[in-house]
Write a protein that holds these residues in place. Structure first.
Motif, PDB file in Angstrom:
ATOM      1  N   LYS A   1       7.349   2.149  -6.703  1.00  0.00           N
ATOM      2  CA  LYS A   1       7.417   3.216  -7.718  1.00  0.00           C
ATOM      3  C   LYS A   1       8.847   3.733  -7.865  1.00  0.00           C
ATOM      4  O   LYS A   1       9.244   4.210  -8.925  1.00  0.00           O
ATOM      5  CB  LYS A   1       6.493   4.377  -7.345  1.00  0.00           C
ATOM      6  CG  LYS A   1       5.019   3.978  -7.262  1.00  0.00           C
ATOM      7  CD  LYS A   1       4.170   5.127  -6.760  1.00  0.00           C
ATOM      8  CE  LYS A   1       2.762   4.636  -6.441  1.00  0.00           C
ATOM      9  NZ  LYS A   1       1.876   5.721  -5.976  1.00  0.00           N
TER      10      LYS A   1
ATOM     11  N   GLY B   1       3.394   1.801  -1.763  1.00  0.00           N
ATOM     12  CA  GLY B   1       3.800   2.103  -3.144  1.00  0.00           C
ATOM     13  C   GLY B   1       5.290   2.314  -3.330  1.00  0.00           C
ATOM     14  O   GLY B   1       5.710   2.979  -4.277  1.00  0.00           O
TER      15      GLY B   1
ATOM     16  N   GLU C   1      -4.732   0.027  -7.747  1.00  0.00           N
ATOM     17  CA  GLU C   1      -4.851   0.108  -9.216  1.00  0.00           C
ATOM     18  C   GLU C   1      -3.970  -0.947  -9.882  1.00  0.00           C
ATOM     19  O   GLU C   1      -4.361  -1.555 -10.879  1.00  0.00           O
ATOM     20  CB  GLU C   1      -4.434   1.502  -9.704  1.00  0.00           C
ATOM     21  CG  GLU C   1      -5.321   2.627  -9.213  1.00  0.00           C
ATOM     22  CD  GLU C   1      -6.796   2.385  -9.542  1.00  0.00           C
ATOM     23  OE1 GLU C   1      -7.095   2.036 -10.700  1.00  0.00           O
ATOM     24  OE2 GLU C   1      -7.636   2.523  -8.632  1.00  0.00           O
TER      25      GLU C   1
ATOM     26  N   GLU D   1       1.294   3.120 -10.695  1.00  0.00           N
ATOM     27  CA  GLU D   1      -0.009   3.366 -10.055  1.00  0.00           C
ATOM     28  C   GLU D   1       0.038   2.974  -8.574  1.00  0.00           C
ATOM     29  O   GLU D   1       0.935   2.253  -8.136  1.00  0.00           O
ATOM     30  CB  GLU D   1      -1.094   2.511 -10.736  1.00  0.00           C
ATOM     31  CG  GLU D   1      -1.520   3.018 -12.089  1.00  0.00           C
ATOM     32  CD  GLU D   1      -2.533   4.163 -12.010  1.00  0.00           C
ATOM     33  OE1 GLU D   1      -2.750   4.701 -10.905  1.00  0.00           O
ATOM     34  OE2 GLU D   1      -3.097   4.502 -13.058  1.00  0.00           O
ATOM     35  N   ASN D   2      -0.983   3.424  -7.847  1.00  0.00           N
ATOM     36  CA  ASN D   2      -1.125   2.975  -6.472  1.00  0.00           C
ATOM     37  C   ASN D   2      -1.471   1.489  -6.445  1.00  0.00           C
ATOM     38  O   ASN D   2      -1.979   0.939  -7.420  1.00  0.00           O
ATOM     39  CB  ASN D   2      -2.195   3.793  -5.745  1.00  0.00           C
ATOM     40  CG  ASN D   2      -1.738   5.233  -5.543  1.00  0.00           C
ATOM     41  OD1 ASN D   2      -0.544   5.481  -5.363  1.00  0.00           O
ATOM     42  ND2 ASN D   2      -2.669   6.166  -5.589  1.00  0.00           N
ATOM     43  N   TRP D   3      -1.189   0.866  -5.299  1.00  0.00           N
ATOM     44  CA  TRP D   3      -1.294  -0.590  -5.179  1.00  0.00           C
ATOM     45  C   TRP D   3      -2.661  -1.134  -5.610  1.00  0.00           C
ATOM     46  O   TRP D   3      -2.737  -2.136  -6.325  1.00  0.00           O
ATOM     47  CB  TRP D   3      -0.936  -1.015  -3.754  1.00  0.00           C
ATOM     48  CG  TRP D   3      -1.000  -2.500  -3.517  1.00  0.00           C
ATOM     49  CD1 TRP D   3      -1.777  -3.139  -2.594  1.00  0.00           C
ATOM     50  CD2 TRP D   3      -0.252  -3.523  -4.193  1.00  0.00           C
ATOM     51  NE1 TRP D   3      -1.558  -4.499  -2.658  1.00  0.00           N
ATOM     52  CE2 TRP D   3      -0.636  -4.763  -3.639  1.00  0.00           C
ATOM     53  CE3 TRP D   3       0.688  -3.512  -5.234  1.00  0.00           C
ATOM     54  CZ2 TRP D   3      -0.104  -5.982  -4.067  1.00  0.00           C
ATOM     55  CZ3 TRP D   3       1.213  -4.725  -5.671  1.00  0.00           C
ATOM     56  CH2 TRP D   3       0.811  -5.942  -5.098  1.00  0.00           C
TER      57      TRP D   3
ATOM     58  N   PRO E   1       0.804  -1.221   0.000  1.00  0.00           N
ATOM     59  CA  PRO E   1       0.000   0.000   0.000  1.00  0.00           C
ATOM     60  C   PRO E   1       0.838   1.273   0.000  1.00  0.00           C
ATOM     61  O   PRO E   1       0.390   2.312  -0.486  1.00  0.00           O
ATOM     62  CB  PRO E   1      -0.826  -0.118   1.291  1.00  0.00           C
ATOM     63  CG  PRO E   1      -0.099  -1.096   2.146  1.00  0.00           C
ATOM     64  CD  PRO E   1       0.582  -2.044   1.205  1.00  0.00           C
TER      65      PRO E   1
END
Length: 532
Positions: free
Chosen positions: A13, A10, A352, A348-350, A8
């Protein structure tokens, strides 16, 4: 290997962000004890520059090639990295824009030119990228960084300097070769490439580069095409990323991911097309397996067929009692997996990221078994009589042989990928262990080991830590197949001080032996090698 980790925060990235090269190797802080026999370099490649000025690269395979090196000696470790000074990189730096079209990013004509000079540059033909961000391998005494085009780049494994760009078309009739050659113990290199011939005939060529020459001349100058494999479609070659090799055979898996040559050759320079735009799926062909004999080199006319899948990485292949066993990292269906590897998706965020992976092809480690001798009268019966596998091969009335796999590992959206084995001792031979990078909804978050005989699995993972392909290094004078260590570059972006490290695991049980931490983040790497 079923994964419970979520991301969560992220942190992943961060492995898709531009970094700077280093002016000199930096020392790493070692936690644990590095085996004293482990003396050499881990060399790896991946993207390191994800935009040029204001122009972004769009796909995972577009960023400019960055070469990484961890040096191990007397229990001490240093880390070094340099951008490969390819034409793509140098020209981008000079013009401050994307000059050469990459896999998923089109380069646009020079805005400073007028319409006439722009029009004429279209007729120079396609400028193919030399951005060698995928792998590095030895040829004779030399080392080459590569992607999947006709250009490979000679590099110095000690200084990481870029030495020269080599165009394989000068020596061979291929349009490109894979980034996954097979290398024999004497240094002979085999590779596979697409070839669209003079009369628009389409084939796949297996090429052979001999080992170091007595007169120290360049082995690449002596390379030749060994054998030609036919294409299932006249104008559309399949995308090929790797191939299999046993002691006496080559295995080529022709998947339904097709390159539309007409689109590739026409639309490209005029419409600002990139490589990704030229792929399409053949929804009816399924997947075809091809066999060729190594020596004497000849194509074997059996028509092996199975259902559609994507294939990037062969794990290993071997002969046993008249059969060829082929272990693969597959992705089910005919939709191209690379559609899911745009940087925008991976950043993207987790939630997504998870949602996108739900729609994507599902990964599965599979074993296929191909009979070498096929008799027509056995129609409708399973031709596989190896006692230890449930894989089948059945002759159908049209003369094709339908294959069904044995599943070695399967977990929803949990891939066992970037596979490695004890290559020097077990490539092309009956083996037990595969090591891999675990992808959790495409995000790399664990290192796995798979016993391909018993299906037993082992896992190394830590929260918010993102490893790379594990490379097996054998303990000197060892007898057991898994007596050795695994080397992987791990990034823990949330770490206070040293977010990047070289991880050394015991290959037996995936327990940690040591780590060597550095004060920089290390972006994603794809493949590489250990140079003793």
């Amino acid at each position: 290997i079923t994964n419970t980790l979520c991301h969560p925060a992220g942190g992943y990235k961060k492995i898709f962000e531009t970094c700077e090269e280093l002016n000199e190797p930096i020392p790493a802080i070692v936690v644990g004890v590095i085996p004293e026999w482990l003396s050499g370099s881990l060399l790896r490649l991946g993207p390191g520059l994800f935009e040029v000025g204001a122009e972004p690269f769009y796909h995972l395979f577009d960023g400019q090639a960055l070469m990484h090196k961890f040096d191990l000696k007397n229990g001490h470790v240093t880390y070094y990295r340099k951008f490969v000074k390819t034409d793509a990189y140098v020209r981008a730096m000079t013009e401050k824009r994307v000059v050469i079209t990459e896999f998923g990013t089109a380069a646009y004509p020079d805005p400073c030119k007028n319409i006439f000079s722009r029009f004429f540059t279209y007729f120079k033909g396609i400028e193919v990228t030399d951005n060698c961000l995928v792998n590095v391998y030895p040829v004779g005494e030399d080392f080459y960084a590569c992607t999947e085009t006709n250009y490979i780049t000679k590099v110095d494994p000690d200084t990481l300097e870029t030495l020269k760009k080599v165009d394989l078309c000068d020596y061979l009739s291929v349009n490109g070769v894979t980034a996954h050659p097979h290398i024999e113990s004497d240094g002979t290199v085999y590779n596979l490439g697409n070839c669209f011939g003079k009369n628009m005939s389409l084939a796949y060529n297996i090429v052979k580069i001999p080992p170091t020459q007595k007169d120290k001349s360049d082995p690449i100058a002596k390379s030749k095409v060994l054998v030609q494999l036919p294409s299932s479609e006249r104008f559309k070659p399949s995308y090929v990323h790797s191939f299999g090799m046993t002691e006496n055979y080559f295995v080529f898996v022709e998947t339904p991911i097709k390159i539309n040559l007409l689109k590739f050759l026409t639309a490209w320079s005029i419409w600002g097309t990139n490589y990704m735009d030229c792929f399409e799926s053949n929804e009816t062909m399924g997947t075809w397996f091809h066999l060729a004999m190594k020596d004497p080199a000849k194509y074997i006319e059996h028509k092996f067929r199975t259902s559609a899948f994507n294939l990037f990485h062969h794990i290993n292949s071997y002969e046993d009692d008249g059969f060829i066993v082929v272990d693969l990292c597959t992705w089910k269906g005919h939709e191209f997996v690379y559609n899911y590897l745009y940087l925008a998706n991976l950043r993207e965020n987790w939630e997504e990221v998870k949602k996108a992976a739900m729609r994507a092809p599902q990964p599965e480690v599979r074993r296929y078994v191909l009979p070498i001798d096929v008799h027509k009268e056995k129609q409708g019966k399973n031709l596989i009589s190896l006692p230890y596998t449930t894989a089948t091969a059945v002759m159908r009335s049209d003369g094709t042989i339908w294959l069904e796999p044995e599943v070695l590992f399967s977990g929803p959206r949990q891939a066992f990928e970037f596979p490695q084995i004890n290559y020097s001792k077990f490539s092309g031979k009956n083996y037990s262990y595969a090591y891999g990078l675990g992808l959790n909804h495409f995000i790399p978050d664990r290192i796995c080991k798979l016993n391909v005989k018993t299906k037993e699995t082992w896992v190394w993972q830590e929260p918010d830590s993102y490893p790379s392909e594990p490379i097996f290094v054998q303990t000197p004078d060892s007898v057991e197949e898994d007596d050795g260590v695994l080397l992987s570059i791990v990034v823990n972006p949330g770490a206070d001080q040293r977010p990047g490290y070289l991880l050394i695991l015991n290959a037996r049980d995936l327990t940690e032996i040591a780590r060597a931490e550095v004060e920089v983040i290390i972006p994603v790497t794809f493949h590489g090698m250990y140079k003793p």
